[in-house]
Write a protein that holds these residues in place. Sequence first.
Motif, PDB file in Angstrom:
ATOM      1  N   SER A 296       0.827  -1.208   0.000  1.00  8.86           N
ATOM      2  CA  SER A 296       0.000   0.000   0.000  1.00  8.86           C
ATOM      3  C   SER A 296       0.860   1.258   0.000  1.00  8.86           C
ATOM      4  O   SER A 296       0.471   2.283  -0.587  1.00  8.86           O
ATOM      5  N   TRP A 299       1.808   1.698  -3.525  1.00 10.26           N
ATOM      6  CA  TRP A 299       0.608   2.108  -4.277  1.00 10.26           C
ATOM      7  C   TRP A 299       0.296   3.585  -4.056  1.00 10.26           C
ATOM      8  O   TRP A 299       0.023   4.325  -5.013  1.00 10.26           O
ATOM      9  N   LEU A 357      -8.908  -4.501  -1.328  1.00 10.51           N
ATOM     10  CA  LEU A 357      -8.892  -4.890  -2.737  1.00 10.51           C
ATOM     11  C   LEU A 357      -9.662  -3.909  -3.613  1.00 10.51           C
ATOM     12  O   LEU A 357      -9.609  -3.985  -4.842  1.00 10.51           O
ATOM     13  N   GLY A 360      -7.343   0.707  -6.870  1.00 13.90           N
ATOM     14  CA  GLY A 360      -7.100   0.497  -8.291  1.00 13.90           C
ATOM     15  C   GLY A 360      -6.035   1.433  -8.808  1.00 13.90           C
ATOM     16  O   GLY A 360      -5.467   2.246  -8.050  1.00 13.90           O
ATOM     17  N   TYR A 368      -8.946   1.844   0.836  1.00 17.34           N
ATOM     18  CA  TYR A 368      -7.726   1.590   1.600  1.00 17.34           C
ATOM     19  C   TYR A 368      -7.881   2.055   3.040  1.00 17.34           C
ATOM     20  O   TYR A 368      -7.546   1.316   3.987  1.00 17.34           O
ATOM     21  N   VAL A 461      -0.956  -3.004  -9.488  1.00 11.28           N
ATOM     22  CA  VAL A 461      -2.194  -3.141  -8.711  1.00 11.28           C
ATOM     23  C   VAL A 461      -2.685  -4.581  -8.758  1.00 11.28           C
ATOM     24  O   VAL A 461      -3.153  -5.132  -7.749  1.00 11.28           O
ATOM     25  N   THR A 462      -2.584  -5.219  -9.921  1.00 10.06           N
ATOM     26  CA  THR A 462      -2.990  -6.622 -10.024  1.00 10.06           C
ATOM     27  C   THR A 462      -2.158  -7.496  -9.090  1.00 10.06           C
ATOM     28  O   THR A 462      -2.684  -8.370  -8.393  1.00 10.06           O
ATOM     29  N   HIS A 465      -3.219  -6.841  -5.499  1.00 14.64           N
ATOM     30  CA  HIS A 465      -4.473  -7.536  -5.205  1.00 14.64           C
ATOM     31  C   HIS A 465      -4.213  -9.008  -4.879  1.00 14.64           C
ATOM     32  O   HIS A 465      -4.769  -9.556  -3.913  1.00 14.64           O
ATOM     33  N   ALA A 469      -4.884 -10.461  -1.138  1.00 18.34           N
ATOM     34  CA  ALA A 469      -5.872 -11.537  -1.040  1.00 18.34           C
ATOM     35  C   ALA A 469      -5.252 -12.794  -0.427  1.00 18.34           C
ATOM     36  O   ALA A 469      -5.879 -13.491   0.388  1.00 18.34           O
TER      37      ALA A 469
END
Length: 499
Positions: A296, A299, A357, A360, A368, A461-462, A465, A469
């Motif tokens: 994060s 991100w 999740l 994006g 977040y 981002v993918t 995720h 997860a």
Amino acid sequence: MTNVEAARTAPDTSGGRRAWFGLAVLLLPVLLVSMDMSVLFLALPTLTADLDPSAAQQLWILDIYGFLIAGLLITMGNLGDRIGRRTVLLAGATVFGTASAIAAFAPSAAVLIAARALMGIGGATLLPSSLALISDLFPDQRQRSRAIGIWTAFFAGGSAVGPIIGGVLLHHFAWGSVFLINVPVLLVLLAFAPLLLPEHRAAALGPLDLPSVALSIGGILPAVYAVKHIAEHGPDVEAFVSAFLGAAVLTLFVRRQRRLAHPLVDLSLFTRTRFSVAIGSSTAAMMSLAGLSYLSSIWLQSVTGRDPLQAAVLGIPMAITVFIFSVSGSAVARLLGVRWAFVTALVTAAVGNLLVLGIGADGGAGWYVAGSAIAGIGYGIVFTLVSEVAVASVPPERAGSAVGISETSFELGNALGLALLGSLAALVFRAGGEFAPTLGETIQRYAADSGLLAAARESFVTGAHASIAAGAGVLLLMGVVAFVVGRGDRPAGSPADDR
């Protein structure tokens, strides 16, 4: 009194005002050590531009600190039980402060990695000694539970607040400031600890088994290297040999512990259901928290374009919930019982991770903030319960050893989160296109290619995720384990076996 002789060289501090001042002193190293697990998350982009580390060096800058702490915590906990917890605490503070100063002015990535390693060695002495000393300061169980809750709040809160403090410092100063701040705090500890903290050593535990020390470190590091190597280069002979070596050495370590009269790790503790659930929960929680915080942070800066201070502000809600629920974790356990408190906390942390999740390539800050704050509730409760169970599981003369095991699970979980979840995110990222090894390097290298940068951000981002997860899945799995095997329903801190 039994044949265990405790040497105490400070005035009686148990339970009174002096004890609470002593606790305040103990919180200083706890806050610093936990902060330094995460303080580099926000500093990494700035540090990368200055020192130009490779992708592997970036991971080692983040990981070497946690791995050496994980490898040495049990040893240092045992050492404190034998030669004196306060003595070990002060020695560790000196090493930690010296290494922090070296890290602050590191001229290259290699020097920074070496300094972080030395900080890990010093940090490994601070955590078990500080938590074990609480049992000397507070013999009353309710006071001790409250003190452990505060200790845990600063430990867990330090990890959560690390990026925030890092963001504030980076907004005004160079990246070295995130290490230099440790020095004056540790000087305060060195000045007041001899006046406020009792010394405690147990004379009947026997000598420290040096082969066990070597086996514990020699098993952890090759196993971790295998994970890192696979993430960067894929599975090959080198990775297989490293993984096999780590597994073999750890197997020898376990066998040796079963034969020794005074083992480095008391494996009988793991026959106690509550203790085993606590260790598994702390490992799972720290693993997911490390992955969430690391990904994060990248991100927020490299995908959404926020500066370190803006990114740090968005981390405040999670820092607050972790702190509050660390302090109140004992009350939750008294209300629900230890078993259900663990289950509830793990599921809550997993739900928070799943909400994250919603982030994006084009937004998702609200997801977040909400998700990380909810996850912080679960993390705070787990961390407090683990600390209480560790202290309550053994007689006072073995407290350092038991605390070493619990703190090892924290540090190992943190390091594995960075290695496993960080590596999973990197694999997914690189599979998304012809990018540089990391998003930061891609942004620097292809600054003029807006299309490629957009694809790189989407690919990151993918990967984030997938990793977040996976961390949530680990939490849910541990929640199921806690539900199935955790039979104890007495208040946290009771020394029941729960077999």
